[in-house]
Design an enzyme around this catalytic site. Structure first.
Site, PDB file in Angstrom:
ATOM      1  N   ASP A   1     -10.210   3.534  -3.397  1.00  0.00           N
ATOM      2  CA  ASP A   1     -10.964   2.376  -2.905  1.00  0.00           C
ATOM      3  C   ASP A   1     -12.376   2.298  -3.471  1.00  0.00           C
ATOM      4  O   ASP A   1     -13.020   3.302  -3.730  1.00  0.00           O
ATOM      5  CB  ASP A   1     -11.051   2.441  -1.378  1.00  0.00           C
ATOM      6  CG  ASP A   1      -9.716   2.127  -0.733  1.00  0.00           C
ATOM      7  OD1 ASP A   1      -8.707   2.011  -1.468  1.00  0.00           O
ATOM      8  OD2 ASP A   1      -9.682   1.987   0.500  1.00  0.00           O
TER       9      ASP A   1
ATOM     10  N   ASP B   1       0.826  -1.210   0.000  1.00  0.00           N
ATOM     11  CA  ASP B   1       0.000   0.000   0.000  1.00  0.00           C
ATOM     12  C   ASP B   1       0.867   1.270   0.000  1.00  0.00           C
ATOM     13  O   ASP B   1       2.098   1.206   0.053  1.00  0.00           O
ATOM     14  CB  ASP B   1      -0.917  -0.058   1.235  1.00  0.00           C
ATOM     15  CG  ASP B   1      -2.279   0.579   0.993  1.00  0.00           C
ATOM     16  OD1 ASP B   1      -2.408   1.361   0.038  1.00  0.00           O
ATOM     17  OD2 ASP B   1      -3.194   0.307   1.787  1.00  0.00           O
TER      18      ASP B   1
HETATM   19  C1  GAL Z   1      -6.125   1.352   1.372  1.00  0.00           C
HETATM   20  C2  GAL Z   1      -6.258   0.299   0.295  1.00  0.00           C
HETATM   21  C3  GAL Z   1      -7.326  -0.662   0.722  1.00  0.00           C
HETATM   22  C4  GAL Z   1      -6.957  -1.290   2.050  1.00  0.00           C
HETATM   23  C5  GAL Z   1      -6.690  -0.209   3.090  1.00  0.00           C
HETATM   24  C6  GAL Z   1      -6.127  -0.781   4.376  1.00  0.00           C
HETATM   25  O1  GAL Z   1      -5.125   2.235   1.026  1.00  0.00           O
HETATM   26  O2  GAL Z   1      -6.573   0.904  -0.926  1.00  0.00           O
HETATM   27  O3  GAL Z   1      -7.521  -1.651  -0.271  1.00  0.00           O
HETATM   28  O4  GAL Z   1      -5.826  -2.095   1.879  1.00  0.00           O
HETATM   29  O5  GAL Z   1      -5.770   0.749   2.613  1.00  0.00           O
HETATM   30  O6  GAL Z   1      -5.841   0.185   5.328  1.00  0.00           O
END
Ligand code: GAL
Length: 410
Positions: free
Chosen positions: A212, A157
């Site tokens: 997301d 991430d």
């Molecule tokens: C976001 C990501 C999500 C999930 C989340 C966890 O940045 O796009 O899919 O992994 O973080 O904190």
């Protein structure tokens, strides 16, 4: 004599530099044999967020087998954010002892015993998006830890990364994974912010193209500095990206929301669109409680075969007719998948004149003149059949799709 020694020394130096370069460039590769077709699996984040523990993850592996998802091709059980505990005195990351008292290796062993693979999550910054320890400065240690736990998949991430160069950060983790020596699929998750499709082909096996997802048809939910997006919003953001995807490097439209509150038609469209666009198909619902309809959508083998087709060509938007959009995807052996999407809030009766509409794909170089080439088709969701000699008249409910697989007439 002295000159000879000098020459020998220089030769030895050159030789060792070449060896070093060779070793370095051998190290600097992703695992090429992975992700030849888009990855299929399940991920904890969409439903559970930080509310995860080892029992629940193991339960998901059980259900993936019992529900028929494994038979349909699903392979990975992916633990997302929040599995982390503290680093030990040497800097090695540990699992959170309350949530994962047996440790990640035990979970991996269990998942493997079911014939499945285990994925894990980290972040290029000091902290993950949920504030757990990130991998910054610990990339090689973390990859070694994951490999020692027999992990098969790393989602990486992009929170807390101000001033970090994205290509360099993802390259470092790729090299760390390579160095750890265990083939782990590398899933890049920086939300498309830095156009990874332009630089990550040799770095990751897939890259997120957007922020997301949310379980809604056409929404944007603002969270202040970022937004989450519904199905159509994510679809529309794929414009221009298909030329970058192919075997081993896919455009990732995010984990799915099938079974998470949309209508059955919306879930079917969501799944079909992700499949035809060659996105990784990572379920994001609670598999344990899923309805029969959800299970049927997620395990539609013909839809999955379209996603997993060996040519690895992402669909193109062939015809844009306002509320109705038609996507087409060239498949192996001269087959095609054709998807009619009804974006509107009401049912549409649509007439498609096959001979009237040629198809020319400048990227994959596929062309169809339906006057000369004829196909039989099968509806992937209803099993209805037909051919392309005459007009096709279909009723498409609101927010639904019709998906046909075309096979050349002999
Ligand atoms: C976001 C990501 C999500 C999930 C989340 C966890 O940045 O796009 O899919 O992994 O973080 O904190």
């Amino acid at each position: 004599m002295l000159a000879n020694v000098k020459i020998l020394r220089i030769m030895a130096l050159c030789f060792s530099s070449v060896i070093l370069l060779f070793v370095q460039s051998a190290a600097a590769q992703k695992f090429e044999q992975l992700g030849k077709t888009p990855q299929l699996g399940w991920n904890s984040w969409n439903t559970f967020g930080c509310n995860i523990d080892e029992k629940m993850i193991k339960d998901m592996a059980d259900v993936m087998v019992k529900s028929g998802m494994k038979d349909a091709g699903y392979e990975y059980i992916n633990i997302d954010d929040c599995w982390h505990g503290e680093r030990d005195a040497k800097g090695f990351i540990q699992a959170n002892k309350k949530q994962f008292p047996s440790g990640i290796k035990a979970v991996a062993d269990y998942v493997h015993s079911k014939g499945l693979k285990l994925g894990i999550y980290s972040d290029a910054g000091n902290k993950t998006c949920a504030g757990r320890p990130g991998s910054r400065g610990h990339e090689y240690q973390d990859a070694i830890a994951y490999a020692s736990w027999d992990v098969d998949y790393v989602k990486y991430d992009w929170c807390d990364t101000k001033d970090i160069n994205p290509k360099a950060a993802y390259t470092t983790m790729r090299d760390a994974i390579r160095n750890a020596g265990r083939p782990m699929l590398f899933s890049i998750c920086e939300w498309g912010d830095n156009k990874p499709w332009e630089w990550a082909t040799d770095i990751g096996h897939s890259w997120r193209t957007t922020g997301d997802i949310d379980p809604c048809w056409n929404c944007e939910h603002s969270h202040g500095s970022w937004s989450s997006w519904g199905v159509l919003r994510i679809l529309d953001k794929q414009e221009g990206l298909r030329k970058y995807a192919g075997p081993g490097h896919w455009n990732d439209m995010d984990m799915m929301e099938v079974g998470n509150g949309m209508t059955e038609a919306e879930d079917r469209s969501h799944f079909s669109l992700w499949a035809i666009m060659n996105s990784p198909l990572i379920a994001g619902n609670d598999l344990r409680g899923m309805s029969d309809n959800t299970r049927k959508i997620l395990t539609n083998k013909e839809m999955i075969a379209i996603n997993q087709d060996a040519l690895g060509i992402q669909a193109l938007k062939w015809i844009d007719d306002g509320d109705i959009e038609i996507f087409i995807k060239p498949l192996a052996k001269g087959d095609y998948a054709v998807l009619f999407l009804n974006r509107a809030d009401s049912e549409k009766i649509y007439v498609h004149n096959w001979p009237f509409n040629e198809m020319k794909d400048d990227i994959s170089k596929h062309e169809i003149n339906f006057n000369k080439q004829h196909f039989n088709w099968k509806n992937v969701w209803t099993d209805a059949t037909g051919n392309t000699y005459s007009n096709l008249t279909i009723s498409i409910p609101a927010h639904d799709v019709v998906v046909l697989r075309l096979t050349p007439k002999k």
